[in-house]
Design a protein around this motif. Structure first.
Motif, mmCIF file in Angstrom:
data_model
loop_
_atom_site.group_PDB
_atom_site.id
_atom_site.type_symbol
_atom_site.label_atom_id
_atom_site.label_comp_id
_atom_site.label_asym_id
_atom_site.label_seq_id
_atom_site.Cartn_x
_atom_site.Cartn_y
_atom_site.Cartn_z
ATOM 1 N N HIS A 163 -8.726 40.683 -63.892
ATOM 2 C CA HIS A 163 -9.755 41.535 -64.471
ATOM 3 C C HIS A 163 -11.157 40.975 -64.269
ATOM 4 N N ALA A 164 -11.246 39.831 -63.601
ATOM 5 C CA ALA A 164 -12.547 39.206 -63.299
ATOM 6 C C ALA A 164 -13.360 38.980 -64.569
ATOM 7 N N LEU A 165 -12.693 38.396 -65.569
ATOM 8 C CA LEU A 165 -13.363 38.100 -66.830
ATOM 9 C C LEU A 165 -14.112 36.771 -66.747
ATOM 10 N N ASP A 166 -15.156 36.652 -67.531
ATOM 11 C CA ASP A 166 -15.919 35.408 -67.624
ATOM 12 C C ASP A 166 -15.094 34.406 -68.430
ATOM 13 N N PRO A 167 -14.707 33.272 -67.835
ATOM 14 C CA PRO A 167 -13.905 32.291 -68.581
ATOM 15 C C PRO A 167 -14.564 31.839 -69.880
ATOM 16 N N ALA A 168 -15.885 31.837 -69.909
ATOM 17 C CA ALA A 168 -16.593 31.398 -71.107
ATOM 18 C C ALA A 168 -16.446 32.404 -72.251
ATOM 19 N N ARG A 169 -16.021 33.632 -71.921
ATOM 20 C CA ARG A 169 -15.867 34.670 -72.934
ATOM 21 C C ARG A 169 -14.415 35.124 -73.051
ATOM 22 N N THR A 170 -13.508 34.218 -72.679
ATOM 23 C CA THR A 170 -12.077 34.512 -72.697
ATOM 24 C C THR A 170 -11.350 33.401 -73.445
ATOM 25 N N LEU A 171 -10.507 33.762 -74.392
ATOM 26 C CA LEU A 171 -9.757 32.785 -75.176
ATOM 27 C C LEU A 171 -8.263 33.041 -75.033
ATOM 28 N N PHE A 172 -7.499 31.947 -74.926
ATOM 29 C CA PHE A 172 -6.041 32.020 -74.916
ATOM 30 C C PHE A 172 -5.558 31.350 -76.189
ATOM 31 N N ILE A 173 -4.841 32.098 -77.011
ATOM 32 C CA ILE A 173 -4.496 31.678 -78.363
ATOM 33 C C ILE A 173 -2.983 31.700 -78.523
ATOM 34 N N GLU A 174 -2.436 30.636 -79.058
ATOM 35 C CA GLU A 174 -0.988 30.605 -79.290
ATOM 36 C C GLU A 174 -0.643 31.288 -80.602
ATOM 37 N N GLN A 175 0.297 32.219 -80.533
ATOM 38 C CA GLN A 175 0.809 32.849 -81.746
ATOM 39 C C GLN A 175 1.629 31.828 -82.520
ATOM 40 N N ALA A 176 1.570 31.901 -83.830
ATOM 41 C CA ALA A 176 2.307 30.957 -84.660
ATOM 42 C C ALA A 176 3.816 31.147 -84.480
ATOM 43 N N PRO A 177 4.549 30.065 -84.160
ATOM 44 C CA PRO A 177 6.009 30.190 -84.087
ATOM 45 C C PRO A 177 6.613 30.740 -85.373
ATOM 46 N N GLU A 178 5.988 30.412 -86.503
ATOM 47 C CA GLU A 178 6.470 30.913 -87.797
ATOM 48 C C GLU A 178 6.393 32.430 -87.852
ATOM 49 N N ALA A 179 5.355 32.992 -87.261
ATOM 50 C CA ALA A 179 5.208 34.444 -87.257
ATOM 51 C C ALA A 179 6.266 35.100 -86.376
ATOM 52 N N GLU A 226 -19.931 43.407 -80.323
ATOM 53 C CA GLU A 226 -20.844 43.953 -81.322
ATOM 54 C C GLU A 226 -20.797 45.476 -81.336
ATOM 55 N N ARG A 227 -20.607 46.074 -80.165
ATOM 56 C CA ARG A 227 -20.386 47.509 -80.004
ATOM 57 C C ARG A 227 -19.415 47.695 -78.849
ATOM 58 N N HIS A 228 -18.696 48.805 -78.847
ATOM 59 C CA HIS A 228 -17.722 49.023 -77.776
ATOM 60 C C HIS A 228 -18.359 48.968 -76.392
ATOM 61 N N ASP A 229 -19.618 49.419 -76.279
ATOM 62 C CA ASP A 229 -20.252 49.457 -74.969
ATOM 63 C C ASP A 229 -21.024 48.177 -74.636
ATOM 64 N N ALA A 230 -20.878 47.147 -75.468
ATOM 65 C CA ALA A 230 -21.543 45.865 -75.224
ATOM 66 C C ALA A 230 -20.525 44.840 -74.723
ATOM 67 N N PRO A 231 -20.968 43.814 -73.995
ATOM 68 C CA PRO A 231 -20.036 42.763 -73.564
ATOM 69 C C PRO A 231 -19.370 42.102 -74.769
ATOM 70 N N GLY A 232 -18.102 41.778 -74.611
ATOM 71 C CA GLY A 232 -17.369 41.170 -75.709
ATOM 72 C C GLY A 232 -16.646 39.915 -75.289
ATOM 73 N N ILE A 233 -15.836 39.394 -76.186
ATOM 74 C CA ILE A 233 -14.934 38.298 -75.849
ATOM 75 C C ILE A 233 -13.512 38.835 -75.932
ATOM 76 N N GLU A 234 -12.667 38.381 -75.021
ATOM 77 C CA GLU A 234 -11.289 38.884 -74.974
ATOM 78 C C GLU A 234 -10.328 37.780 -75.386
ATOM 79 N N LEU A 235 -9.406 38.136 -76.253
ATOM 80 C CA LEU A 235 -8.467 37.200 -76.855
ATOM 81 C C LEU A 235 -7.058 37.526 -76.376
ATOM 82 N N PHE A 236 -6.455 36.617 -75.657
ATOM 83 C CA PHE A 236 -5.088 36.776 -75.157
ATOM 84 C C PHE A 236 -4.172 35.899 -76.004
ATOM 85 N N VAL A 237 -3.210 36.509 -76.671
ATOM 86 C CA VAL A 237 -2.319 35.779 -77.564
ATOM 87 C C VAL A 237 -0.948 35.654 -76.907
#
Length: 417
Positions: free
Chosen positions: A206-222, A171-182
């Motif tokens: 990085h000791a990230l919260d698993p509940a706020r961490t996503l692993f996303i597959e990049q499209a093979p087409e891309a 929501e803001r840079h200084d607020a907790p966020g979710i991290e997306l690993f592609v």
């Protein structure tokens, strides 16, 4: 105060077009062309000036020592007698693309309250695989304050390409966020450079919260279309994800997972029938800097090529005419970098931190950029043609140019002897 700092890689004096990056269509297309290192570095400085004019906080990362004689020694050869391909790989200025320097998790996301940086191993491409050791030295100097933790690269064979395959929503840079690993799995005849195992290891380190961490597959087409990194088809800033319709393998599943963890997130999707993958990649529409300005509005900093692409520019004007979160488009000229496959986003590493905790030598204002520009104008080679890479006088000039810059900036710890 915690804020986003963009650390741009100063384009090094060995910038050339050797076409070493398989899967990078621009680099392959321009292989064998004459490069203009001085012009390239001046373009990079102008981009940083434009960021300062927008009210952004700006930092720098320095060119690596080139040619990398230590790497060649490990291969039992020396630069003057090395195979021309090894010469080109050892001379590469690819560390200019600072988005591949490391993956960064800001303090609000980590369990120990420190900003974590893991240096990318870049093992997929030989010319980039020898960057990590020098990147570690540089980041540990710039971020020596206890507010940071700089980690060594993930070991091979798990390819890790750094922030180019990582996004953060908050929501803001200084607020907790979710991290997306592609990560990638396949991409036709092109290698997928980011491994899931590497992304998972970085998240654990990085000791990230698993509940706020996503692993996303990049499209093979891309990947097959030339999106060798995720940041060629998607970019995020604070609450906004800006992505091409064909960026992710499971588009709807990805969006649903984001909204579940971050219901405040806004997804701005560019439809494939408005901007094709080919146009998105050729223009580097998504390899843009999506930034929050001091007035809290968002701007998209795109390369000149985006304005020159009719479909892309038409879509951007339609976006601006609407009521979306991106309210401004700025255009920068980084043609020398673009010709080697790196747009505005490739040239910078985003670090969310308190600038007071950063070594001040790595932060710039207009006066410090004047100093850098003067060194570039005096010492950077004007041109490097393919046949020049074995020239001893050119190599001596490249080394002297980098040394002159480090001495002028008083960052002499990075000079190799």
């Amino acid at each position: 105060m915690i804020r986003e700092i963009n650390f741009d890689g100063i384009i090094g004096p060995s910038h050339n077009y050797a076409g070493l990056s398989h899967g990078n269509l621009a680099a392959t297309r321009n292989a064998g062309a004459t490069a203009f290192p001085r012009r390239a570095a001046v373009e990079g400085v102008a981009k940083m000036r434009a960021n300062l004019a927008l009210g952004l906080t700006q930092g720098i990362l320095l060119p690596h020592d080139r040619p990398n004689t230590r790497w060649l020694a490990a291969l039992s050869t020396e630069y003057p007698t090395a195979d021309p391909v090894l010469q080109a790989q050892a001379l590469s200025a690819s560390a200019m693309w600072a988005a591949n320097a490391a993956t960064v998790s800001p303090a609000p996301d980590t369990s120990d309250g420190r900003c974590h940086l893991t240096v990318a191993n870049l093992v997929t491409m030989p010319h980039r695989s020898h960057e990590a050791a020098e990147t570690v030295r540089q980041l540990r100097l710039a971020f020596a304050n206890p507010a940071f933790a700089v980690h060594d690269a993930i070991p091979a064979p798990f390819g890790d390409e750094g922030a180019a395959n990582h996004m953060r929503l908050c929501e803001r840079h200084d607020a907790p966020g979710i991290e997306l690993f592609v990560y990638g799995v396949s991409g036709g005849g092109f290698p997928a450079r980011q491994r899931l195992e590497a992304s998972a290891a970085v998240a654990r380190g990085h000791a990230l919260d698993p509940a706020r961490t996503l692993f996303i597959e990049q499209a093979p087409e891309a990947i097959a279309a030339g999106a060798f990194h995720n940041d060629v088809v998607a970019v995020a800033n604070e609450r906004v994800l800006f992505a091409h319709e064909l960026a992710f393998a499971d588009r709807l599943g990805t969006y649903a997972a984001i909204r579940e963890r971050a219901p405040w997130a806004e997804i701005v999707e560019v439809p494939a029938d408005a901007v094709s993958l080919a146009d998105a990649i050729a223009s580097y529409l998504f390899n843009a800097q999506l930034v929050t300005l001091p007035d809290a509005t968002m701007a998209l900093i795109v390369p000149q090529e985006a304005r020159e692409n009719e479909a892309v520019w038409r879509w951007l004007q339609t976006m601006l005419a609407g009521n979306g979160p991106i309210r401004r488009v700025e255009v920068v000229d980084v043609r020398q970098s673009m010709a080697n496959g790196g747009g505005p986003a490739c040239l910078r590493l985003r670090v969310v931190a308190d600038p007071a905790t950063v070594d001040p030598r790595f932060l710039v204002d207009d006066a410090r950029l004047d100093t850098i520009a003067a060194v570039i104008e005096r010492h950077w080679p004007e041109a490097i043609a393919p046949g020049d890479i074995g020239d001893a006088d050119l190599i001596a000039r490249i080394r002297a140019a980098r040394t002159a810059l480090l001495e002028k900036l008083e960052i002499v710890e990075l000079i190799y002897t």
